[in-house]
Design an enzyme around this catalytic site. Sequence first.
Site, PDB file in Angstrom:
ATOM      1  CB  CYS A  93       2.729   3.483  -4.716  1.00 45.68           C
ATOM      2  SG  CYS A  93       3.852   2.980  -6.054  1.00 45.68           S
ATOM      3  NE  ARG A 126      10.482   1.582 -10.445  1.00 47.19           N
ATOM      4  CZ  ARG A 126       9.553   0.870  -9.821  1.00 47.19           C
ATOM      5  NH1 ARG A 126       9.356  -0.399 -10.156  1.00 47.19           N
ATOM      6  NH2 ARG A 126       8.826   1.397  -8.853  1.00 47.19           N
ATOM      7  CG  HIS A 189       5.626   7.169  -3.255  1.00 48.25           C
ATOM      8  ND1 HIS A 189       5.148   6.374  -2.246  1.00 48.25           N
ATOM      9  CD2 HIS A 189       5.710   6.373  -4.355  1.00 48.25           C
ATOM     10  CE1 HIS A 189       4.953   5.150  -2.709  1.00 48.25           C
ATOM     11  NE2 HIS A 189       5.293   5.124  -3.987  1.00 48.25           N
TER      12      HIS A 189
END
Length: 239
Positions: A93, A126, A189
């Site tokens: 990320c 997002r 993640h």
Amino acid sequence: MKLVIGHLYPDLLNLYGDRGNIQCMKKRCEWRGIEAEVREFQLMDSIDFSDLDIVLLGGGSDREQMIVCRKLQEIQKDFKAYVEDYGTVIAVCGGYQLLGHYYDTEEGRIEGLSLVDLYTEQGSPRLITNIVIQNDLFEYPIVGFENHGGRTYIGDNQPLGKVLFGYGNNGKDGAEGVLYKHVVGTYLHGPLLPKNPHVCDYLLKNALERKYGVTELEPLDDEQEKEANQYIVERFVKK
């Protein structure tokens, strides 16, 4: 045999359980009788990349990336030499974004390390979802969770995988992550490696081959991990 794993700035770059990637690498080494030493580096520490076999650069907020970026610029030359010499890197990320030339945000440009030819621009909304990607380099798909505002563009570089479900690098080109020499950059993640032991072993094998010439790893019993992986694939892809 021994591998030294460097964890860069875990106090600032450790969103969504990125530290779990370190734990996974360490355990999979130990189960094979390979010594694994983890060295954590804080902002004021000096880093000798010649002593490291694997480097983890985790995720952080834009503010934390700004702080880390200024420090990383001081070691960019050494980090670049490590990468070009096929040093193993896993960047997640925010760490993935820092691999590139820059990340343009509403607060301004975060200068990257230019370790890989890519760049990131902030977008809206997002991109948040579970994600499944496929790369024939690996025996089964890669699964994880993504949550990022950045849109990353990797140019002619090889992606980590083709998106089967989710958004990926930018939600447009159907690609996720990047592979460059022994660098893996990704938005996944969760953390990534416990969910994907095949990716963990890819990193370990590359590091062992560079250091000792080892080309094969002792297999481990990953049946439960494979079943969990298959469940995610069937839930989101095979509907």
